[in-house]
Motif scaffolding. Structure first.
Motif, PDB file in Angstrom:
ATOM      1  N   THR A  51       0.813  -1.230  -0.058  1.00  0.00           N
ATOM      2  CA  THR A  51      -0.052   0.105  -0.004  1.00  0.00           C
ATOM      3  C   THR A  51       0.547   1.197  -0.060  1.00  0.00           C
ATOM      4  O   THR A  51       0.598   2.136   0.870  1.00  0.00           O
ATOM      5  N   GLY A  52       1.767   1.346  -0.848  1.00  0.00           N
ATOM      6  CA  GLY A  52       2.577   2.585  -1.057  1.00  0.00           C
ATOM      7  C   GLY A  52       3.292   2.876   0.104  1.00  0.00           C
ATOM      8  O   GLY A  52       4.145   1.980   0.559  1.00  0.00           O
ATOM      9  N   LYS A  53       3.155   3.936   0.706  1.00  0.00           N
ATOM     10  CA  LYS A  53       4.002   4.399   2.084  1.00  0.00           C
ATOM     11  C   LYS A  53       3.999   3.509   3.079  1.00  0.00           C
ATOM     12  O   LYS A  53       4.741   3.544   3.922  1.00  0.00           O
ATOM     13  N   HIS A  54       2.712   2.858   3.123  1.00  0.00           N
ATOM     14  CA  HIS A  54       2.437   1.890   4.485  1.00  0.00           C
ATOM     15  C   HIS A  54       3.082   0.504   4.072  1.00  0.00           C
ATOM     16  O   HIS A  54       2.885  -0.652   4.928  1.00  0.00           O
ATOM     17  N   ILE A  67      -0.115  -6.163  17.478  1.00  0.00           N
ATOM     18  CA  ILE A  67       1.185  -6.395  16.336  1.00  0.00           C
ATOM     19  C   ILE A  67       2.429  -7.120  17.686  1.00  0.00           C
ATOM     20  O   ILE A  67       2.306  -6.687  18.878  1.00  0.00           O
ATOM     21  N   LEU A  68       2.479  -8.168  17.082  1.00  0.00           N
ATOM     22  CA  LEU A  68       3.659  -9.243  17.646  1.00  0.00           C
ATOM     23  C   LEU A  68       5.189  -8.696  17.144  1.00  0.00           C
ATOM     24  O   LEU A  68       6.107  -8.669  18.031  1.00  0.00           O
ATOM     25  N   GLU A  69       5.197  -8.447  16.040  1.00  0.00           N
ATOM     26  CA  GLU A  69       6.469  -7.753  15.308  1.00  0.00           C
ATOM     27  C   GLU A  69       6.238  -7.281  14.019  1.00  0.00           C
ATOM     28  O   GLU A  69       5.093  -7.231  13.324  1.00  0.00           O
ATOM     29  N   ALA A  70       7.264  -6.601  13.261  1.00  0.00           N
ATOM     30  CA  ALA A  70       6.784  -5.944  12.144  1.00  0.00           C
ATOM     31  C   ALA A  70       8.162  -5.502  11.544  1.00  0.00           C
ATOM     32  O   ALA A  70       9.106  -5.491  12.243  1.00  0.00           O
ATOM     33  N   LEU A  71       8.316  -5.716  10.185  1.00  0.00           N
ATOM     34  CA  LEU A  71       9.586  -5.420   9.282  1.00  0.00           C
ATOM     35  C   LEU A  71       9.978  -4.142   9.518  1.00  0.00           C
ATOM     36  O   LEU A  71      11.047  -3.746   9.863  1.00  0.00           O
ATOM     37  N   ARG A  72       9.002  -3.157   9.475  1.00  0.00           N
ATOM     38  CA  ARG A  72       9.194  -1.667   9.742  1.00  0.00           C
ATOM     39  C   ARG A  72       8.342  -1.062  11.115  1.00  0.00           C
ATOM     40  O   ARG A  72       7.266  -1.237  11.078  1.00  0.00           O
ATOM     41  N   HIS A  73       8.884  -0.589  12.132  1.00  0.00           N
ATOM     42  CA  HIS A  73       8.384  -0.132  13.255  1.00  0.00           C
ATOM     43  C   HIS A  73       8.383   1.176  12.884  1.00  0.00           C
ATOM     44  O   HIS A  73       9.103   2.151  12.623  1.00  0.00           O
ATOM     45  N   ILE A  74       6.991   1.805  12.933  1.00  0.00           N
ATOM     46  CA  ILE A  74       6.778   3.120  13.058  1.00  0.00           C
ATOM     47  C   ILE A  74       6.360   3.689  14.153  1.00  0.00           C
ATOM     48  O   ILE A  74       5.230   3.516  14.832  1.00  0.00           O
ATOM     49  N   ASP A  75       7.024   5.001  14.400  1.00  0.00           N
ATOM     50  CA  ASP A  75       6.420   5.659  15.704  1.00  0.00           C
ATOM     51  C   ASP A  75       5.347   6.843  15.394  1.00  0.00           C
ATOM     52  O   ASP A  75       5.103   7.072  14.445  1.00  0.00           O
ATOM     53  N   SER A 125       4.305   8.807  11.489  1.00  0.00           N
ATOM     54  CA  SER A 125       2.888   8.923  10.818  1.00  0.00           C
ATOM     55  C   SER A 125       1.886   8.809  11.789  1.00  0.00           C
ATOM     56  O   SER A 125       2.088   8.498  13.087  1.00  0.00           O
ATOM     57  N   SER A 126       0.948   9.050  11.404  1.00  0.00           N
ATOM     58  CA  SER A 126      -0.634   8.833  12.277  1.00  0.00           C
ATOM     59  C   SER A 126      -0.758   7.528  12.514  1.00  0.00           C
ATOM     60  O   SER A 126      -1.566   7.017  13.589  1.00  0.00           O
ATOM     61  N   ARG A 127      -0.577   6.552  11.738  1.00  0.00           N
ATOM     62  CA  ARG A 127      -0.473   5.119  11.951  1.00  0.00           C
ATOM     63  C   ARG A 127       0.590   4.561  12.496  1.00  0.00           C
ATOM     64  O   ARG A 127       1.594   4.275  11.830  1.00  0.00           O
ATOM     65  N   VAL A 128       0.633   4.179  13.691  1.00  0.00           N
ATOM     66  CA  VAL A 128       1.618   3.726  14.615  1.00  0.00           C
ATOM     67  C   VAL A 128       1.724   2.086  14.513  1.00  0.00           C
ATOM     68  O   VAL A 128       0.784   1.512  14.390  1.00  0.00           O
ATOM     69  N   VAL A 129       2.958   1.754  14.232  1.00  0.00           N
ATOM     70  CA  VAL A 129       3.359   0.350  14.145  1.00  0.00           C
ATOM     71  C   VAL A 129       4.347  -0.084  15.233  1.00  0.00           C
ATOM     72  O   VAL A 129       5.289   0.207  15.085  1.00  0.00           O
ATOM     73  N   GLU A 141      -6.466   0.820  11.324  1.00  0.00           N
ATOM     74  CA  GLU A 141      -6.494   0.180   9.777  1.00  0.00           C
ATOM     75  C   GLU A 141      -6.091   1.343   8.879  1.00  0.00           C
ATOM     76  O   GLU A 141      -6.082   2.648   9.199  1.00  0.00           O
ATOM     77  N   ILE A 142      -5.692   1.107   7.824  1.00  0.00           N
ATOM     78  CA  ILE A 142      -5.355   1.852   6.682  1.00  0.00           C
ATOM     79  C   ILE A 142      -6.676   2.542   5.893  1.00  0.00           C
ATOM     80  O   ILE A 142      -7.563   1.859   5.631  1.00  0.00           O
ATOM     81  N   SER A 143      -6.552   3.843   5.977  1.00  0.00           N
ATOM     82  CA  SER A 143      -7.885   4.339   5.297  1.00  0.00           C
ATOM     83  C   SER A 143      -8.027   4.023   3.975  1.00  0.00           C
ATOM     84  O   SER A 143      -6.902   4.195   2.982  1.00  0.00           O
ATOM     85  N   LYS A 144      -9.115   3.518   3.637  1.00  0.00           N
ATOM     86  CA  LYS A 144      -9.407   3.074   1.960  1.00  0.00           C
ATOM     87  C   LYS A 144      -9.500   4.174   1.175  1.00  0.00           C
ATOM     88  O   LYS A 144      -9.875   5.325   1.423  1.00  0.00           O
ATOM     89  N   GLN A 145      -8.917   3.997  -0.137  1.00  0.00           N
ATOM     90  CA  GLN A 145      -8.904   5.099  -1.027  1.00  0.00           C
ATOM     91  C   GLN A 145     -10.393   4.716  -1.718  1.00  0.00           C
ATOM     92  O   GLN A 145     -10.929   3.870  -1.954  1.00  0.00           O
ATOM     93  N   ASN A 146     -10.823   5.971  -1.990  1.00  0.00           N
ATOM     94  CA  ASN A 146     -11.973   6.107  -2.824  1.00  0.00           C
ATOM     95  C   ASN A 146     -12.139   5.946  -4.286  1.00  0.00           C
ATOM     96  O   ASN A 146     -11.957   6.917  -5.145  1.00  0.00           O
ATOM     97  N   PHE A 147     -11.757   4.561  -4.821  1.00  0.00           N
ATOM     98  CA  PHE A 147     -11.823   4.524  -6.270  1.00  0.00           C
ATOM     99  C   PHE A 147     -12.150   2.949  -6.444  1.00  0.00           C
ATOM    100  O   PHE A 147     -11.995   2.225  -5.869  1.00  0.00           O
TER     101      PHE A 147
END
Length: 442
Positions: free
Chosen positions: A116-119, A131-139, A143-147, A155-161
């Motif tokens: 999903t692009g930047k995510h 979350i147990l683990e992630a390839l990329r941790h994000i604080d 980003s507004s979406r913390v990992v 959840e990732i905001s869904k694209q309207n298309f």
């Protein structure tokens, strides 16, 4: 990746994948998953360049990955049973839900692959989507979406298309094509990079050769210095202290003016000129050897460019011209031959008569020696302490011998034997028996 391709892949996996036999990271952003019986897929979650592909030959891991992400990946998914594979939230996110049994209880885990692009990410979740683990941790500052481990994944905001839907006739064939396209592009880019590096060295060497003094010029310089030194010595009794120059006759009987060095006496200056004349004469005698050695190095680099152009894989190019390691420059300069490493064996190549002689004199009786059959060629030595070496090493050493001894592709015969069977006649000329001959195509 496009939505419709992910949908096709999920449909394909839902039909054929019932368990995960093996899962591991083989590169910074790539994992391999072996489903059922040796049906392996590669998931590349590189940001901005994600893909899923298959390949005929399994990719070797570039290094051992032992980060917490890799430990949890192995623990939760190795030898696990697949419960479901789906496109999560009807977005470009694949969820692989598995069950695995530990000694305590049954564990349910979700592998979330986000294209999903930047995510773009690989996230390991428990059954409650914590979350147990992630390839990329994000604080929260990035980003507004913390990992982060231990929190519930937003959840990732869904694209309207409305995504474009296309049909893929053969998804397996498509997955192989993805890899082939990626590999072709990588090979071309890598090839340009390697050839540029070698060409840079080649041009530098060409400049060095062009700046070498000519033998005739050095000999002429030596003769002039000898003549001047002798003329000063012959008139030493007539020269007064602090005299700047004097008039005399040269060997041809012509009157000439000889300048003197005001910083030293005439006798000292004469001796200094004799020393310079001797050095120039010695340099004239050795300049041809130096030029020949440099030109043979130049020929080696030209053949290296040719062989890189002919290479069909990144592994082959990396073998021919590996990346410089730290502290390698000093070692390379002191090394009187070219060297390659293959499956734990050191393969040494002589690129000039001097290097060939060095290899012959400094190799051990148990080492293996290679040479083109019945024609001049580089000498190749494989370091070895046993009676035999593997066939793949023999083929590689013979290939190096052929590639760096000829300017043209084709079929060549290479003789090889242990160094104890090679008798030096003079210089790099040898007699050898017994020996084996191998055919090589380059």
């Amino acid at each position: 990746m496009k939505y419709y391709l992910l949908k096709e892949i999920v449909g394909y996996l839902s039909e054929i994948a019932h368990s995960i036999k093996l899962i591991k990271r083989i590169d910074n952003n790539i994992i391999i998953i072996e489903f059922n019986n040796k049906n392996s897929l590669y998931f590349d979650l590189s940001k901005g360049n994600s893909s899923i592909f298959k390949r005929e030959v399994e990719v070797r891991a570039k290094k051992e990955f032992n980060a917490p992400f890799d430990v949890v990946l192995q623990k939760r998914f190795y030898n696990s049973k697949i419960e479901s594979i789906e496109l999560y939230n009807n977005d470009k996110i694949i969820n692989i839900k598995v069950n695995s049994s530990s000694s305590y209880k049954k564990l349910t885990t979700i592998l979330q692959l986000e294209f999903t692009g930047k995510h773009t990410n690989i996230i390991i979740l428990d059954e409650n989507r914590v979350i147990l683990e992630a390839l990329r941790h994000i604080d929260e500052f990035s980003s507004s979406r913390v990992v982060k481990v231990g929190i519930k994944l937003d959840e990732i905001s869904k694209q309207n298309f409305i995504p474009k839907i296309e049909k893929v006739d053969d998804i397996e064939e498509y997955l192989y094509k993805v890899y082939n396209d990626i590999e072709s592009k990588n090979i071309e880019n890598y090839k340009k990079q390697k050839i540029t590096q070698v060409t840079k060295k080649l041009k530098k060497l060409e400049k060095t050769i062009s700046l070498l003094p000519k033998k005739e010029e050095l000999e002429e310089e030596s003769d002039k210095l000898y003549e001047k030194a002798n003329l000063i010595l012959g008139s030493i009794h007539l020269i007064k202290p602090y005299q700047k120059s004097f008039i005399t006759y040269n060997y041809e009987g012509k009157e000439i003016e000889i300048s003197l060095n005001q910083e030293m006496s005439a006798s000292t200056y004469s001796n200094d000129l004799f020393k310079k004349a001797k050095r120039a004469k010695h340099k004239a005698l050795n300049i041809k050897i130096e030029k020949d050695n440099l030109e043979e190095k130049l020929e080696f680099l030209k053949r290296m460019v040719h062989n890189l152009k002919s290479a069909n894989s990144i592994d082959e190019m990396e073998f021919l011209y590996p990346k410089k390691q730290k502290n390698q420059t000093k070692t390379k300069k002191s090394q009187q031959y070219e060297s390659f490493f293959f499956e734990g064996y050191k393969i040494m190549l002589g690129t000039s008569e001097r290097e060939n002689i060095y290899l012959l004199k400094n190799s051990k009786a148990s080492d293996f020696w290679f040479h083109l059959k019945d024609r001049p060629s580089s000498h190749v030595i494989v370091q070895n302490s046993k009676k035999t070496i593997p066939d793949r090493v023999i083929e590689k050493a013979a290939s190096i011998c052929a590639k760096f001894s000829s300017d043209y592709g084709g079929n060549y015969e290479v003789d090889y034997t242990q160094r104890r069977n090679v008798k030096i006649q003079s210089g790099a000329n040898v007699l050898y028996n017994p020996y084996t001959t191998i055919g090589i195509k380059i």
